[in-house]
Design a protein around this motif. Structure first.
Motif, PDB file in Angstrom:
ATOM      1  N   ILE B 375      -0.476  -5.663  -2.754  1.00  0.00           N
ATOM      2  CA  ILE B 375      -2.574  -4.890  -3.797  1.00  0.00           C
ATOM      3  C   ILE B 375      -2.295  -4.916  -5.025  1.00  0.00           C
ATOM      4  O   ILE B 375      -3.327  -5.154  -6.010  1.00  0.00           O
ATOM      5  N   PHE B 376      -0.705  -4.399  -5.885  1.00  0.00           N
ATOM      6  CA  PHE B 376      -0.865  -4.130  -7.479  1.00  0.00           C
ATOM      7  C   PHE B 376      -0.472  -5.774  -8.246  1.00  0.00           C
ATOM      8  O   PHE B 376      -1.316  -5.796  -9.223  1.00  0.00           O
ATOM      9  N   ASP B 377       0.358  -6.605  -8.310  1.00  0.00           N
ATOM     10  CA  ASP B 377       0.264  -7.486  -8.747  1.00  0.00           C
ATOM     11  C   ASP B 377      -0.364  -9.095  -8.282  1.00  0.00           C
ATOM     12  O   ASP B 377      -1.380  -9.095  -8.836  1.00  0.00           O
ATOM     13  N   ILE B 378      -0.541  -8.645  -6.970  1.00  0.00           N
ATOM     14  CA  ILE B 378      -1.557 -10.167  -6.541  1.00  0.00           C
ATOM     15  C   ILE B 378      -3.199  -9.601  -6.439  1.00  0.00           C
ATOM     16  O   ILE B 378      -3.820 -10.395  -6.826  1.00  0.00           O
ATOM     17  N   GLY B 379      -3.445  -8.326  -5.728  1.00  0.00           N
ATOM     18  CA  GLY B 379      -4.146  -7.965  -5.711  1.00  0.00           C
ATOM     19  C   GLY B 379      -5.285  -7.134  -6.848  1.00  0.00           C
ATOM     20  O   GLY B 379      -6.095  -6.844  -6.637  1.00  0.00           O
ATOM     21  N   GLY B 380      -4.021  -7.209  -8.240  1.00  0.00           N
ATOM     22  CA  GLY B 380      -4.842  -6.518  -9.236  1.00  0.00           C
ATOM     23  C   GLY B 380      -5.286  -5.364  -9.223  1.00  0.00           C
ATOM     24  O   GLY B 380      -5.880  -3.932 -10.272  1.00  0.00           O
ATOM     25  N   GLY B 381      -4.261  -4.760  -8.313  1.00  0.00           N
ATOM     26  CA  GLY B 381      -4.935  -2.848  -8.359  1.00  0.00           C
ATOM     27  C   GLY B 381      -5.936  -2.953  -7.203  1.00  0.00           C
ATOM     28  O   GLY B 381      -6.859  -3.097  -7.002  1.00  0.00           O
ATOM     29  N   ILE B 382      -6.207  -1.275  -7.218  1.00  0.00           N
ATOM     30  CA  ILE B 382      -7.981  -0.683  -7.272  1.00  0.00           C
ATOM     31  C   ILE B 382      -9.128  -1.256  -7.687  1.00  0.00           C
ATOM     32  O   ILE B 382      -8.922  -0.512  -8.841  1.00  0.00           O
ATOM     33  N   GLY B 384     -12.220  -0.405  -9.931  1.00  0.00           N
ATOM     34  CA  GLY B 384     -12.623   0.392 -10.852  1.00  0.00           C
ATOM     35  C   GLY B 384     -12.376   1.664 -11.165  1.00  0.00           C
ATOM     36  O   GLY B 384     -12.372   2.940 -11.075  1.00  0.00           O
ATOM     37  N   GLY B 385     -10.566   1.876 -11.415  1.00  0.00           N
ATOM     38  CA  GLY B 385      -9.809   3.049 -11.782  1.00  0.00           C
ATOM     39  C   GLY B 385      -9.320   3.903 -10.789  1.00  0.00           C
ATOM     40  O   GLY B 385      -8.406   4.732 -10.978  1.00  0.00           O
ATOM     41  N   ARG B 386      -9.363   3.581  -9.627  1.00  0.00           N
ATOM     42  CA  ARG B 386      -9.465   4.806  -8.358  1.00  0.00           C
ATOM     43  C   ARG B 386      -8.652   5.124  -8.210  1.00  0.00           C
ATOM     44  O   ARG B 386      -7.403   3.456  -8.388  1.00  0.00           O
ATOM     45  N   ARG B 387      -8.038   5.959  -6.815  1.00  0.00           N
ATOM     46  CA  ARG B 387      -6.103   6.303  -6.503  1.00  0.00           C
ATOM     47  C   ARG B 387      -6.154   5.164  -5.038  1.00  0.00           C
ATOM     48  O   ARG B 387      -6.933   5.568  -4.229  1.00  0.00           O
ATOM     49  N   PHE B 388      -5.318   4.953  -5.193  1.00  0.00           N
ATOM     50  CA  PHE B 388      -4.786   4.226  -4.122  1.00  0.00           C
ATOM     51  C   PHE B 388      -4.528   5.105  -2.777  1.00  0.00           C
ATOM     52  O   PHE B 388      -4.075   5.958  -3.045  1.00  0.00           O
ATOM     53  N   LYS B 389      -5.130   4.713  -1.165  1.00  0.00           N
ATOM     54  CA  LYS B 389      -4.758   5.821  -0.137  1.00  0.00           C
ATOM     55  C   LYS B 389      -3.990   5.498   0.349  1.00  0.00           C
ATOM     56  O   LYS B 389      -3.027   5.784   1.003  1.00  0.00           O
ATOM     57  N   ALA B 390      -4.131   4.063   0.704  1.00  0.00           N
ATOM     58  CA  ALA B 390      -3.484   4.187   1.942  1.00  0.00           C
ATOM     59  C   ALA B 390      -4.053   2.150   2.360  1.00  0.00           C
ATOM     60  O   ALA B 390      -5.335   2.231   1.916  1.00  0.00           O
ATOM     61  N   ALA B 391      -3.099   1.951   2.535  1.00  0.00           N
ATOM     62  CA  ALA B 391      -3.225   0.042   2.883  1.00  0.00           C
ATOM     63  C   ALA B 391      -3.529   0.180   4.869  1.00  0.00           C
ATOM     64  O   ALA B 391      -2.435   0.608   5.607  1.00  0.00           O
ATOM     65  N   GLN B 392      -3.827  -0.590   5.766  1.00  0.00           N
ATOM     66  CA  GLN B 392      -4.262  -0.504   7.065  1.00  0.00           C
ATOM     67  C   GLN B 392      -3.938  -2.132   7.493  1.00  0.00           C
ATOM     68  O   GLN B 392      -4.304  -3.293   6.727  1.00  0.00           O
ATOM     69  N   THR B 393      -3.049  -1.916   8.216  1.00  0.00           N
ATOM     70  CA  THR B 393      -2.687  -3.459   8.839  1.00  0.00           C
ATOM     71  C   THR B 393      -3.246  -3.627   9.970  1.00  0.00           C
ATOM     72  O   THR B 393      -2.519  -2.648  10.688  1.00  0.00           O
ATOM     73  N   GLY B 394      -3.162  -4.422  10.789  1.00  0.00           N
ATOM     74  CA  GLY B 394      -3.293  -4.923  12.068  1.00  0.00           C
ATOM     75  C   GLY B 394      -4.560  -4.539  13.025  1.00  0.00           C
ATOM     76  O   GLY B 394      -4.888  -4.544  13.264  1.00  0.00           O
ATOM     77  N   GLY B 395      -5.905  -4.085  11.770  1.00  0.00           N
ATOM     78  CA  GLY B 395      -6.924  -3.974  11.863  1.00  0.00           C
ATOM     79  C   GLY B 395      -7.258  -2.779  13.127  1.00  0.00           C
ATOM     80  O   GLY B 395      -6.377  -2.004  13.242  1.00  0.00           O
ATOM     81  N   PRO B 396      -8.242  -2.911  14.065  1.00  0.00           N
ATOM     82  CA  PRO B 396      -8.504  -1.877  15.207  1.00  0.00           C
ATOM     83  C   PRO B 396      -6.642  -1.739  16.142  1.00  0.00           C
ATOM     84  O   PRO B 396      -6.897  -0.707  17.127  1.00  0.00           O
ATOM     85  N   SER B 397      -5.696  -2.926  15.879  1.00  0.00           N
ATOM     86  CA  SER B 397      -4.313  -2.323  16.971  1.00  0.00           C
ATOM     87  C   SER B 397      -3.382  -1.742  15.979  1.00  0.00           C
ATOM     88  O   SER B 397      -2.100  -1.731  16.512  1.00  0.00           O
ATOM     89  N   GLY B 398      -3.372  -1.977  15.234  1.00  0.00           N
ATOM     90  CA  GLY B 398      -2.392  -1.370  13.104  1.00  0.00           C
ATOM     91  C   GLY B 398      -2.334  -0.011  12.899  1.00  0.00           C
ATOM     92  O   GLY B 398      -3.053   0.518  13.853  1.00  0.00           O
ATOM     93  N   GLY B 399      -1.930  -0.041  12.253  1.00  0.00           N
ATOM     94  CA  GLY B 399      -2.162   1.860  11.233  1.00  0.00           C
ATOM     95  C   GLY B 399      -2.486   1.448   9.799  1.00  0.00           C
ATOM     96  O   GLY B 399      -2.733   0.419   9.336  1.00  0.00           O
ATOM     97  N   VAL B 400      -1.951   2.876   9.294  1.00  0.00           N
ATOM     98  CA  VAL B 400      -2.506   3.204   8.382  1.00  0.00           C
ATOM     99  C   VAL B 400      -0.801   3.309   7.132  1.00  0.00           C
ATOM    100  O   VAL B 400       0.012   4.125   8.145  1.00  0.00           O
ATOM    101  N   ILE B 401      -1.130   3.095   6.515  1.00  0.00           N
ATOM    102  CA  ILE B 401       0.298   2.689   5.543  1.00  0.00           C
ATOM    103  C   ILE B 401       0.292   3.531   4.009  1.00  0.00           C
ATOM    104  O   ILE B 401      -0.576   2.998   3.733  1.00  0.00           O
ATOM    105  N   PRO B 402       0.874   5.054   4.186  1.00  0.00           N
ATOM    106  CA  PRO B 402       0.399   5.656   2.728  1.00  0.00           C
ATOM    107  C   PRO B 402       0.941   5.124   1.618  1.00  0.00           C
ATOM    108  O   PRO B 402       2.005   4.519   1.924  1.00  0.00           O
ATOM    109  N   GLU B 403       1.297   5.757   0.646  1.00  0.00           N
ATOM    110  CA  GLU B 403       1.353   5.635  -0.638  1.00  0.00           C
ATOM    111  C   GLU B 403       3.050   5.964  -0.946  1.00  0.00           C
ATOM    112  O   GLU B 403       3.611   4.689  -1.822  1.00  0.00           O
ATOM    113  N   ALA B 404       3.425   6.693   0.003  1.00  0.00           N
ATOM    114  CA  ALA B 404       5.144   6.730   0.267  1.00  0.00           C
ATOM    115  C   ALA B 404       6.199   5.256   0.506  1.00  0.00           C
ATOM    116  O   ALA B 404       7.021   5.000   0.415  1.00  0.00           O
ATOM    117  N   TYR B 405       5.152   4.316   1.160  1.00  0.00           N
ATOM    118  CA  TYR B 405       5.574   3.495   1.392  1.00  0.00           C
ATOM    119  C   TYR B 405       5.726   1.988   0.823  1.00  0.00           C
ATOM    120  O   TYR B 405       5.617   0.842   1.256  1.00  0.00           O
TER     121      TYR B 405
END
Lengths: 167, 594
Positions: B375-382, B384-405
């Motif tokens: 997210i930060f090296d390849i994706g260049g970060g968030i 508009g300088g907003r704060r990261f909240k979660a990443a979602q993988t697996g779409g409608p079958s997956g889940g969210v991953i918060p900053e701690a992980y």
């Protein structure tokens, strides 16, 4: 199931299929699992699956009409009603949803005075919401007759509609 | 005649929508006008991956990377760069805070490792000779003349390749089951029914490198003893369909598909079958029903398709990305592939990185790369300088991953431990403006709509969960609703017939685990911290900050803001439709959203 039963639907009235579709049905007639491919071809030509054509396809492929309607209504892609001359499809994939795809739909509804899955009175435009068109990098995205418009804001929509109107 | 310069123009769907075809035409015209056609070749390639900066044009040998090119820029690129050797500085892509550099050194590409996407953005996907020049069909040749079917399976076993469609089942095992099944004929199916919203890995692979899939299917056919392959592809992907049709035709003409391939006596051919917009058809048994021309309803497994599949015959079903790895594994060996990745997950994974990230696009990284790197090296970060909240993988079958992980190395197992799944590769980044409850409602709306309705747990359970989430987002939720969400979710996981229903509760369960507090704020405080849930938001104007510029009043679509010029304005809350126009418009931070 289906093809090996004796029930055959009779067409309400006979209709001449265009040569392209007739030839396609001939080519695919004996291949198993041909129904969906034939329906794609029908919809490509008419923009939807007209009732009398469904009757004719049933007769030519020798499958019950109920099976054809069973398939058409199961899959989102097939339409039973004629869409507008210009079909607007707003992407509602996750990326587009997060970036305001819903706002695009609302703005289009306001501009055209119709709701989702409806066609304007002059038959020019219809709006539908579609699953991901796969241009997430350009979100939010919509397509008009397959042409992709990306990185959209609400105020660009009137211009896009004007461009396609009458064209 | 050898060319001294190559101009590669991305012709993936996203870049084509930004008129990349016209860029190619104007580049070619410019090259011809200067008589450079003997030394410069203009190539339309597959996706470069850097979709956020499209249309993308790359010039070799210098590896110059032009971003957001317009058709009218073509002339200047030809005149300055190709004719005079002076790269057009104003069009070169510059990563924030860096000078323009070679494409391979851009932060977007540095941490990537390309196996699946090896040819995307490099070759012309409509020309089989370019694929062959990059060792294309050499894997098939080995499978036909140097290896026995058992050798092929042994290489796959050593490679550790697991299914990239989501579940991660070892590919070699599927092949062994089909190979050993006594019934004939057998079939190979490529699952290209990429229905996960926000994911387009398979589409880009098919558009950019269609022959790699055909080659892998032929290898599979040779190994398990099948003569017919089907590619089940979404009808919504017209460009991928067209490129596959061209590829199949060229492969047949070259004797690489059809009868007696390369004189080996082995016959194998491939046909396309179009999907028709049903997410459930990504499930194996539903996909088979659809190819057979029926409604795409799943049936219980076992028997697995590897033993009893298409028309009741043994059928190998592999996803596009899985297949794209196979020719490389045969060429470079299973040990080489197995040396990449983590102990349980080998090789690379392609992700469609989208959402609130600066460099959205298609990326491929070794298994074990962390989310932070992605997210930060390849994706260049968030954005508009907003704060990261979660990443979602697996779409409608997956889940969210918060900053701690964010620093967890990603593989099948680590994602499962976090309550998400690898899935097919959608990776959606959310920032503080996104409401977790609202996004989960979006996913459930999707699964409710896509449920085939055959089994009750999915049909009724999904709707029940959706209704509960609607209640919460509208400020009518109660603490008991959380308990009911859990109860329904567990029933769906246990009792649903297929993967769709079993995994549909995942987004809710994972977000309750990582963002339970946000649910509680919606329920107890009747408040939506991100302001997405309109029923829970009120807008008002802070009198001491408002200077009376009237901008908000002019923007308000329902004229519910009143006030004299140069005096503080007031919002009539009874008429406010909570569209947020005033909040966006105010330059003085005087509109309060609470």
């Amino acid at each position: 199931m289906g093809a090996d039963t004796e029930v055959t639907a009779l067409p309400e009235r006979s209709i001449e299929l265009p040569d392209g579709i007739s030839a396609f049905i001939e080519e695919w007639k004996d291949k198993p699992g041909n129904l969906i491919m034939v329906l794609h071809r029908v919809q490509e030509y008419y923009g939807y699956v007209p009732r009398d054509v469904a009757f004719e396809v049933a007769a030519r492929l020798d499958v019950p009409l109920a099976k054809i309607y069973g398939v058409i209504t199961f899959y989102h892609f097939f339409k039973l009603r004629k869409p507008g001359r210009h079909q607007i499809a707003v992407c509602m994939g996750t990326a587009c949803y997060l970036k305001g795809g819903e706002d695009l739909i609302k703005e289009l509804e306001t501009i055209l005075g119709i709701g989702l899955n409806q066609t304007t009175a002059d038959g020019e435009f219809s709006i539908e919401a579609v699953r991901c068109v796969g241009c997430c990098g350009l979100a939010p995205v919509l397509t008009v007759d397959g042409e992709v418009y990306g990185r959209l804001t609400k105020d660009q929509l009137a211009g896009i509609i004007a461009k396609h109107r009458g064209g | 005649m050898a060319y001294s310069q190559y101009v590669l123009v991305c012709a993936g769907t996203a870049c084509e929508s930004c008129r990349s075809a016209e860029i190619v035409r104007r580049l070619q015209a410019g090259v011809r006008a200067r008589g450079l056609e003997g030394s410069v070749q203009v190539v339309r390639t597959g996706c470069f991956g850097f979709c956020a900066q499209g249309p993308v044009v790359k010039v070799l040998p210098g590896d110059h990377f032009y971003a957001q090119v317009k058709p009218e820029d073509a002339e200047e690129i030809v005149e300055e760069h190709l004719a005079k050797g002076r790269p057009v500085q104003r069009l070169l892509y510059r990563a924030p805070g860096r000078a323009a550099g070679a494409a391979a050194e851009l932060p977007f590409y540095q941490k990537q490792f390309r196996i699946v996407l090896r040819n995307c953005g490099v070759i012309d996907p409509e020309n089989i000779r370019e694929y062959i020049a990059r060792e294309g069909y050499a894997g098939l040749e080995r499978a036909l003349f140097e290896m026995t079917p058992d050798d092929v399976i042994e290489e796959l076993r050593k490679s550790g390749l697991r299914g990239r469609g989501g579940a991660g089942y070892p590919t070699w095992k599927k092949w062994v089951f089909s190979k050993e099944a006594p019934a004939n004929p057998k079939y190979i199916i490529c699952n290209a029914d990429e229905g996960d919203p926000g994911a387009y890995m398979d589409r880009s692979t098919l558009e950019g490198d269609p022959h790699s899939i055909l080659e892998a299917m032929a290898i599979a056919g040779r190994t398990v003893g099948a003569q017919q392959g089907y590619i089940y592809i979404r009808a919504e992907y017209p460009l991928a369909i067209r490129r596959l049709e061209i590829a199949i035709r060229q492969a047949r003409e070259a004797g690489l598909l059809g009868r007696d391939i390369l004189g080996s006596g082995f016959d194998f051919d491939v046909e396309l079958r179009l999907g028709a917009g049903a997410f459930v058809c990504g499930e194996e048994t539903a996909l088979i029903a659809s190819i057979e021309g029926r409604r795409g309803m799943p049936v219980p497994r076992p028997p697995y398709p590897a033993v009893r599949g298409l028309w009741g015959k043994p059928t190998v079903i592999n996803n596009v990305e899985t297949l794209a790895n196979i020719p490389v594994i045969l060429l470079k060996g299973g040990d080489w592939f197995g040396s990449i990745g983590t102990p349980t997950s080998k090789g690379t994974k392609v992700f469609a990185l989208t959402g609130k990230v600066n460099n959205s696009g298609l990326i491929e990284v070794p298994m074990g790369t962390t989310l932070r790197e992605i997210i930060f090296d390849i994706g260049g970060g968030i954005k508009g300088g907003r704060r990261f909240k979660a990443a979602q993988t697996g779409g409608p079958s997956g889940g969210v991953i918060p900053e701690a992980y964010l620093d967890t190395p990603i593989d099948y197992e680590s994602l499962a431990e976090l309550g998400s799944i690898m899935g097919s590769g959608g990776l959606i980044v959310m920032d503080e403006d996104d409401c977790i409850v609202d996004v989960n409602k979006f996913y459930l709306e999707f699964t409710v709509d896509e449920s085939c309705g055959k089994c009750a747990p999915c049909r009724i359970g999904g709707r029940t969960m959706y209704n509960l989430l609607t209640k919460i987002t509208e400020g009518r939720g109660s603490v008991a609703d959380i308990e009911q969400l859990h109860a329904v979710a567990h029933a769906m996981q246990k009792a649903s017939l297929c993967g769709l229903g079993q995994t549909a509760p995942n987004p809710v369960l994972s977000s309750l685990r990582h963002f339970g507090e946000e649910y509680r704020i919606h329920i107890k405080d009747r408040r939506c911290p991100s302001g997405r849930c309109k029923a829970l938001v009120t807008y008002s104007i802070l009198p001491d900050k408002c200077i009376g510029c009237t901008l908000c009043a002019r923007r308000c679509p329902v004229n519910c803001i009143s006030g004299e010029r140069r005096k503080a304005h007031v919002i009539d809350a009874t008429r406010c439709i909570k569209c947020g126009e005033c909040y966006e418009a105010c330059k003085f931070g005087a509109v309060l959203r609470a």
